[in-house]
Design a protein around this motif. Structure first.
Motif, PDB file in Angstrom:
ATOM      1  N   ARG A 124      69.027  42.151  89.106  1.00 39.26           N
ATOM      2  CA  ARG A 124      69.373  40.719  89.008  1.00 39.26           C
ATOM      3  C   ARG A 124      68.253  39.850  89.576  1.00 39.26           C
ATOM      4  O   ARG A 124      67.948  38.779  89.048  1.00 39.26           O
ATOM      5  N   ALA A 125      67.628  40.297  90.648  1.00 38.78           N
ATOM      6  CA  ALA A 125      66.513  39.535  91.243  1.00 38.78           C
ATOM      7  C   ALA A 125      65.334  39.448  90.279  1.00 38.78           C
ATOM      8  O   ALA A 125      64.711  38.388  90.120  1.00 38.78           O
ATOM      9  N   ILE A 126      65.051  40.578  89.630  1.00 43.30           N
ATOM     10  CA  ILE A 126      63.955  40.605  88.646  1.00 43.30           C
ATOM     11  C   ILE A 126      64.283  39.698  87.460  1.00 43.30           C
ATOM     12  O   ILE A 126      63.421  38.961  86.956  1.00 43.30           O
ATOM     13  N   ALA A 127      65.556  39.747  87.040  1.00 45.32           N
ATOM     14  CA  ALA A 127      65.977  38.884  85.920  1.00 45.32           C
ATOM     15  C   ALA A 127      65.809  37.412  86.283  1.00 45.32           C
ATOM     16  O   ALA A 127      65.430  36.576  85.444  1.00 45.32           O
ATOM     17  N   GLY A 128      66.074  37.089  87.556  1.00 45.24           N
ATOM     18  CA  GLY A 128      65.873  35.708  88.011  1.00 45.24           C
ATOM     19  C   GLY A 128      64.413  35.304  87.944  1.00 45.24           C
ATOM     20  O   GLY A 128      64.080  34.178  87.543  1.00 45.24           O
ATOM     21  N   ASP A 129      63.540  36.227  88.336  1.00 41.73           N
ATOM     22  CA  ASP A 129      62.091  35.943  88.257  1.00 41.73           C
ATOM     23  C   ASP A 129      61.657  35.733  86.810  1.00 41.73           C
ATOM     24  O   ASP A 129      60.833  34.856  86.518  1.00 41.73           O
ATOM     25  N   ILE A 130      62.218  36.560  85.920  1.00 35.23           N
ATOM     26  CA  ILE A 130      61.883  36.408  84.493  1.00 35.23           C
ATOM     27  C   ILE A 130      62.325  35.041  83.995  1.00 35.23           C
ATOM     28  O   ILE A 130      61.590  34.352  83.266  1.00 35.23           O
ATOM     29  N   GLY A 131      63.530  34.625  84.403  1.00 34.98           N
ATOM     30  CA  GLY A 131      64.032  33.313  83.986  1.00 34.98           C
ATOM     31  C   GLY A 131      63.154  32.178  84.491  1.00 34.98           C
ATOM     32  O   GLY A 131      62.860  31.225  83.756  1.00 34.98           O
ATOM     33  N   THR A 132      62.724  32.291  85.747  1.00 39.51           N
ATOM     34  CA  THR A 132      61.841  31.267  86.326  1.00 39.51           C
ATOM     35  C   THR A 132      60.521  31.190  85.566  1.00 39.51           C
ATOM     36  O   THR A 132      60.008  30.098  85.258  1.00 39.51           O
ATOM     37  N   ASN A 133      59.976  32.354  85.248  1.00 38.96           N
ATOM     38  CA  ASN A 133      58.721  32.390  84.490  1.00 38.96           C
ATOM     39  C   ASN A 133      58.894  31.808  83.095  1.00 38.96           C
ATOM     40  O   ASN A 133      57.982  31.146  82.564  1.00 38.96           O
TER      41      ASN A 133
END
Length: 321
Positions: A124-133
């Motif tokens: 979920r944390a990685i998915a959040g980073d992807i969304g931010t990018n």
């Protein structure tokens, strides 16, 4: 005795006649010579004038050729500067897009690995980073799109059609439109709007959408300057934009002033150049004032700026009525 006297008189008369005839002949020859000299001088002057005419025509041809060469050189220099500006301005957002895309590729691989391992909190944390990018990619993609659209506005082949309209109404509506749009982005922003319209200005022909574009750009810049100065939290500072119109010498004069931070003296000569902006990277294309300048010039008008760093900026537009 009488006969001798008569002969003497005839001799005197004859001598006098010969003298008169001699004077006449001499005068005639002198005048003839003078006329010949004058004619020769006139011919010489004609020849000199003809030679000068040929020389002037050649000089004019050479001057026109040199002028064309200078214009072409200036165009090529301008094109080189414009190309460099385009490449630089578009390269910046494209670099961000490419970089964040590459990072997202790696994050997607990591996301799959964490899911396979059952580490859903890390996933979920990685998915959040992807969304931010992805948001950053979208932001810089829109910036590149804005630059291209502004360039297309610059390169419009044909100007719009002029139509009779009320310049006061156009300016006031542009002010309100710009203020509403700016407040939609900056919720806490407030500014005092002062208007002083010359009601004696009659309707006159201009390209309405182009003048709206100019006015909105000037107002957007003014509100941006006020907002930046407001962030400094200067005691007693009240953001203010003033706009006025007046008819003078068969010209409509529009003034837009703000009490923001003004323009640095080193930048005043560059503000109408394509891609030049005083805003931070990502907050301006540097084409707004350049396009405004071109539009005003296309209307056979003038746009000038008067500013003092830290105090105010005033743009003045003059359009033939």
């Amino acid at each position: 005795m009488f006969e001798e006297s008569s002969i003497g008189v005839r001799v005197i008369i004859t001598t006098f006649i010969f003298l008169l005839l001699a004077v006449f002949i001499i005068a005639f020859l002198f005048l003839f010579k003078q006329r010949q000299n004058a004619y020769a001088m006139l011919n010489k002057q004609k020849q000199e004038l003809a030679t000068q005419k040929v020389q002037l025509e050649k000089a004019l041809i050479d001057l026109k050729a040199a002028e064309k060469q200078l214009i072409q050189s200036a165009k090529m220099a301008s094109l080189g500067e414009l190309t460099t500006g385009i490449a630089h301005e578009i390269q910046n957002p494209l670099n961000f897009v490419n970089n964040f895309s590459d990072v997202n590729k790696e994050l997607v691989l990591e996301l799959r690995e964490e899911i396979d391992r059952g580490n859903y909190s890390d996933a979920r944390a990685i998915a959040g980073d992807i969304g931010t990018n992805e948001e950053r990619i979208n932001h810089h993609g829109k910036r590149a799109d804005a630059i291209v659209k502004s360039m297309l506005e610059h390169s419009k082949a044909a100007p719009g059609e002029k139509a009779i309209a009320n310049i006061n109404a156009i300016v006031e509506e542009s002010l309100k439109l710009s203020y509403r749009n700016f407040k939609a982005k900056e919720k806490s922003f407030e500014a005092q709007l002062n208007t002083d319209f010359d009601l004696a200005i009659t309707n006159f022909p201009f390209v309405q959408q182009d003048i709206v574009r100019v006015m909105v750009n000037l107002f957007n810049n003014a509100f941006y300057a006020l907002n930046e100065k407001s962030k400094e939290q200067i005691q007693g500072y009240a953001p203010r934009v003033s706009v006025s119109t007046i008819m003078a010498d068969h010209k409509v004069e529009i003034k837009v002033s703000d009490n923001g931070n003004g323009i640095p003296e080193r930048d005043i000569d560059k503000i109408f150049q394509p891609f030049f902006t005083t805003k931070p990277t990502g907050q301006g294309t540097g084409l707004g004032l350049s396009l405004s300048y071109d539009i005003v010039k296309a209307h056979e008008g003038e746009i000038t700026v008067n500013t003092r760093e830290g105090e105010y900026t005033e743009f003045k537009i003059q359009l033939p009525a």
